[in-house]
Scaffold this motif. Structure first.
Motif, mmCIF file in Angstrom:
data_model
loop_
_atom_site.group_PDB
_atom_site.id
_atom_site.type_symbol
_atom_site.label_atom_id
_atom_site.label_comp_id
_atom_site.label_asym_id
_atom_site.label_seq_id
_atom_site.Cartn_x
_atom_site.Cartn_y
_atom_site.Cartn_z
ATOM 1 N N GLU A 28 0.805 -1.213 0.000
ATOM 2 C CA GLU A 28 0.000 0.000 0.000
ATOM 3 C C GLU A 28 0.844 1.273 0.000
ATOM 4 O OE1 GLU A 28 -3.357 0.325 -0.196
ATOM 5 O OE2 GLU A 28 -3.489 -1.848 -0.511
ATOM 6 N N ASP A 29 2.175 1.143 -0.126
ATOM 7 C CA ASP A 29 3.006 2.333 -0.180
ATOM 8 C C ASP A 29 2.863 2.999 -1.548
ATOM 9 O OD1 ASP A 29 4.447 -0.239 -0.695
ATOM 10 O OD2 ASP A 29 5.874 1.139 -1.630
ATOM 11 N N ALA A 30 3.258 4.270 -1.636
ATOM 12 C CA ALA A 30 3.019 5.065 -2.838
ATOM 13 C C ALA A 30 3.618 4.454 -4.110
ATOM 14 C CB ALA A 30 3.540 6.487 -2.629
ATOM 15 N N PRO A 31 4.911 4.032 -4.106
ATOM 16 C CA PRO A 31 5.454 3.444 -5.335
ATOM 17 C C PRO A 31 4.704 2.187 -5.771
ATOM 18 C CG PRO A 31 7.226 4.053 -3.845
ATOM 19 C CD PRO A 31 5.951 4.181 -3.074
ATOM 20 N N ALA A 32 4.305 1.365 -4.813
ATOM 21 C CA ALA A 32 3.585 0.142 -5.152
ATOM 22 C C ALA A 32 2.204 0.465 -5.714
ATOM 23 C CB ALA A 32 3.452 -0.750 -3.919
ATOM 24 N N LEU A 33 1.530 1.464 -5.151
ATOM 25 C CA LEU A 33 0.223 1.862 -5.676
ATOM 26 C C LEU A 33 0.336 2.334 -7.120
ATOM 27 C CD1 LEU A 33 -1.233 3.818 -2.614
ATOM 28 C CD2 LEU A 33 -2.055 1.628 -3.515
ATOM 29 N N ALA A 34 1.383 3.123 -7.401
ATOM 30 C CA ALA A 34 1.570 3.613 -8.766
ATOM 31 C C ALA A 34 1.809 2.458 -9.740
ATOM 32 C CB ALA A 34 2.743 4.590 -8.802
ATOM 33 N N LEU A 35 2.652 1.513 -9.343
ATOM 34 C CA LEU A 35 2.941 0.372 -10.218
ATOM 35 C C LEU A 35 1.721 -0.524 -10.391
ATOM 36 C CD1 LEU A 35 6.527 -0.511 -8.955
ATOM 37 C CD2 LEU A 35 5.910 0.602 -11.099
ATOM 38 N N ARG A 36 0.946 -0.699 -9.320
ATOM 39 C CA ARG A 36 -0.280 -1.487 -9.426
ATOM 40 C C ARG A 36 -1.267 -0.817 -10.380
ATOM 41 N NH1 ARG A 36 -2.245 -1.947 -3.495
ATOM 42 N NH2 ARG A 36 -4.172 -2.621 -4.533
ATOM 43 N N GLY A 37 -1.331 0.517 -10.313
ATOM 44 C CA GLY A 37 -2.219 1.238 -11.227
ATOM 45 C C GLY A 37 -1.830 1.047 -12.670
ATOM 46 N N ILE A 38 -0.534 1.136 -12.956
ATOM 47 C CA ILE A 38 -0.066 0.945 -14.331
ATOM 48 C C ILE A 38 -0.317 -0.490 -14.789
ATOM 49 C CG2 ILE A 38 1.974 0.995 -15.817
ATOM 50 C CD1 ILE A 38 3.074 3.197 -13.954
ATOM 51 N N ALA A 39 -0.105 -1.440 -13.875
ATOM 52 C CA ALA A 39 -0.353 -2.843 -14.215
ATOM 53 C C ALA A 39 -1.829 -3.078 -14.538
ATOM 54 C CB ALA A 39 0.084 -3.745 -13.067
ATOM 55 N N MET A 40 -2.727 -2.507 -13.742
ATOM 56 C CA MET A 40 -4.157 -2.674 -14.000
ATOM 57 C C MET A 40 -4.548 -2.016 -15.319
ATOM 58 S SD MET A 40 -4.981 -4.604 -11.593
ATOM 59 C CE MET A 40 -6.696 -4.718 -12.086
ATOM 60 N N ALA A 41 -3.904 -0.911 -15.648
ATOM 61 C CA ALA A 41 -4.176 -0.259 -16.933
ATOM 62 C C ALA A 41 -3.767 -1.161 -18.091
ATOM 63 C CB ALA A 41 -3.447 1.079 -17.007
ATOM 64 N N GLN A 42 -2.598 -1.800 -17.955
ATOM 65 C CA GLN A 42 -2.152 -2.709 -19.014
ATOM 66 C C GLN A 42 -3.068 -3.920 -19.140
ATOM 67 O OE1 GLN A 42 1.989 -3.762 -18.729
ATOM 68 N NE2 GLN A 42 2.691 -1.631 -18.772
ATOM 69 N N LEU A 43 -3.703 -4.289 -18.041
ATOM 70 C CA LEU A 43 -4.630 -5.424 -18.076
ATOM 71 C C LEU A 43 -6.036 -5.019 -18.513
ATOM 72 C CD1 LEU A 43 -3.543 -7.230 -14.787
ATOM 73 C CD2 LEU A 43 -3.201 -8.044 -17.132
ATOM 74 N N GLY A 44 -6.275 -3.719 -18.677
ATOM 75 C CA GLY A 44 -7.555 -3.261 -19.190
ATOM 76 C C GLY A 44 -8.551 -2.789 -18.160
ATOM 77 N N ASP A 45 -8.229 -2.880 -16.869
ATOM 78 C CA ASP A 45 -9.141 -2.404 -15.827
ATOM 79 C C ASP A 45 -8.826 -0.929 -15.574
ATOM 80 O OD1 ASP A 45 -10.766 -1.925 -13.675
ATOM 81 O OD2 ASP A 45 -10.228 -3.748 -12.592
ATOM 82 N N LEU A 46 -9.353 -0.068 -16.445
ATOM 83 C CA LEU A 46 -8.961 1.336 -16.422
ATOM 84 C C LEU A 46 -9.565 2.100 -15.246
ATOM 85 C CD1 LEU A 46 -9.245 2.037 -20.250
ATOM 86 C CD2 LEU A 46 -7.217 1.435 -18.937
ATOM 87 N N VAL A 47 -10.744 1.689 -14.795
ATOM 88 C CA VAL A 47 -11.361 2.371 -13.652
ATOM 89 C C VAL A 47 -10.516 2.179 -12.397
ATOM 90 C CG1 VAL A 47 -13.388 2.458 -12.156
ATOM 91 C CG2 VAL A 47 -13.666 2.165 -14.629
#
Length: 408
Positions: A28-47
């Motif tokens: 839940e730290d900031a760098p991990a949240l950012a990377l998780r967001g980018i990963a979800m975007a690549q997987l198509g879960d844009l919301v």
């Protein structure tokens, strides 16, 4: 930066979002949240991706301006992918790019510029896109960014109806994508190749019809031996001479009807129905037809003559040997809306209104009509409602999208 964050970032750069999530999914730290967001975007879960990136931007401290700037760029990319044109972060993106430039992060600063260029291309604002692109040299960038650059160049060239530059840029994009070794990027290049090699328009010539590739369209528009009535851009042209009728729909309807009938004539009653939508022509319609024919004759005088016959009117070229009609690959009342939806992405009605430069109410009427005919479908409700349709099979939609016809 710890080893898990570094490994997740490398996985994302290589196009492996699942590999990245394995390393940071529970953090839940900031760098991990950012990377998780980018990963979800690549997987198509844009919301979910957008929510994660925003959480990351808030979690970074006041001294971590560079990290927050990267989050803004990531959010802009998610907005572009989700066609959230109404929520486009124009000012934050400019500020983030300035921060990235000042911090020496040239790669992400360039990425921010490419996002803006892609948005302008989507909106048909080609002149602005080219001005920004002219200041970007892709040579020092990694293969993934060079691929993005060449794909934008390809898209602009296609919209400008310049086949050779489009093919050259696509060849460079293919080479860069191979070096990047990112499957999603390779798929995007292959999609652009299919669009470039698919029929872009139809040629209507004395009752016959045949599809045209982009190369054929370019050659046709450059020809001085044929008078082209361009139903893609609502213009009449003879080589480099162009008469635009984009703001005169009645006049264009008349000239198209006359062009399709060439070398024959079109009756007055048929012209009234074509131009005014009247089921039966009366004296008021015929009087209006005479006025509109006079206006059309004056506008076309440099390229063609419009003469009265016993039953109606006929069109004849002055310099060209014949007259043809360049038609859209798909023609119907809401073709422009379908053209944007045919990119395979999901659009909101507000984003379509921005792209088409019209009111949201007008767009919603078009969407309702298309949905009633089962040509499109929607997902979600309220503000989260999105519209989509499968691509128009066998055709590229570049000539369907609204953009000025080049006159040079």
């Amino acid at each position: 930066m710890d080893s898990l964050i570094t490994a997740a970032a490398r996985a994302l750069a290589a196009g492996d979002p699942l590999g990245a999530l394995k390393r940071v999914a529970l953090r839940e730290d900031a760098p991990a949240l950012a990377l998780r967001g980018i990963a979800m975007a690549q997987l198509g879960d844009l919301v979910r991706a957008k929510a994660l990136v925003r959480r990351a931007a808030r979690a970074f401290g006041p001294k971590e301006a560079l990290a927050r700037a990267r989050c803004v760029v990531a959010e802009a990319e998610i907005a572009l992918a989700s066609r959230d044109l109404a929520g486009w972060p124009a000012k934050p993106l400019d500020a983030a790019r300035a921060t990235l430039d000042a911090s020496g992060d040239r790669r992400n600063a360039a990425h921010a510029r490419y996002l803006e260029v892609r948005r302008l291309l989507l909106l048909g604002r080609l002149d602005e896109a080219e001005r920004i692109l002219a200041d970007l040299d892709p040579t020092p960038f990694p293969p993934a960014l060079r691929t993005a650059h060449e794909l934008v160049v390809t898209g602009i060239a296609m919209r400008r109806i310049r086949a050779k530059p489009a093919r050259e840029a696509l060849a460079r994009a293919t080479q860069a994508a191979r070096a990047a070794r990112i499957p999603a990027l390779t798929a995007e290049v292959e999609s652009a190749a299919r669009a470039l090699n698919a029929p872009a328009a139809r040629l209507l010539d004395q009752g016959s019809e045949r599809p045209l590739l982009l190369d054929d369209v370019e050659a046709l528009l450059a020809s001085k031996s044929r008078l082209v009535v361009d139903a893609c851009r609502h213009a009449v042209r003879d080589g480099s001479s162009v008469i635009s009728l984009a703001t005169r729909p009645v006049l264009f309807a008349l000239v198209r009807a006359l062009a399709e009938a060439w070398p024959g004539d079109v009756s007055r009653d048929a012209l009234v129905k074509q131009a005014f939508g009247a089921k039966h022509a009366d004296e008021s319609h015929r009087a209006r037809l005479r006025v509109e024919i006079g206006r059309l004759r004056a506008m076309l005088r440099p390229l063609a003559t419009l003469s009265a016959t016993k039953d109606g009117f006929t069109l004849a070229p002055k310099r060209a040997r014949d007259i043809v009609v360049l038609a859209r690959p798909v023609e119907e009342q809401y073709a422009a809306v379908l053209a944007f939806l045919a990119d395979g992405e999901s659009w909101s009605s507000s984003a379509l209104a921005i792209a088409l430069d019209t009111s949201q109410r007008t767009v919603q009427r078009a969407l309702d009509a298309l949905a009633a005919e089962a040509k499109i479908q929607s997902v979600g409700h309220g503000r989260a409602r999105r519209w989509m349709t499968p691509p128009v099979l066998g055709f590229t939609t570049s000539l369907l999208l609204p953009t000025p016809l080049p006159t040079e």
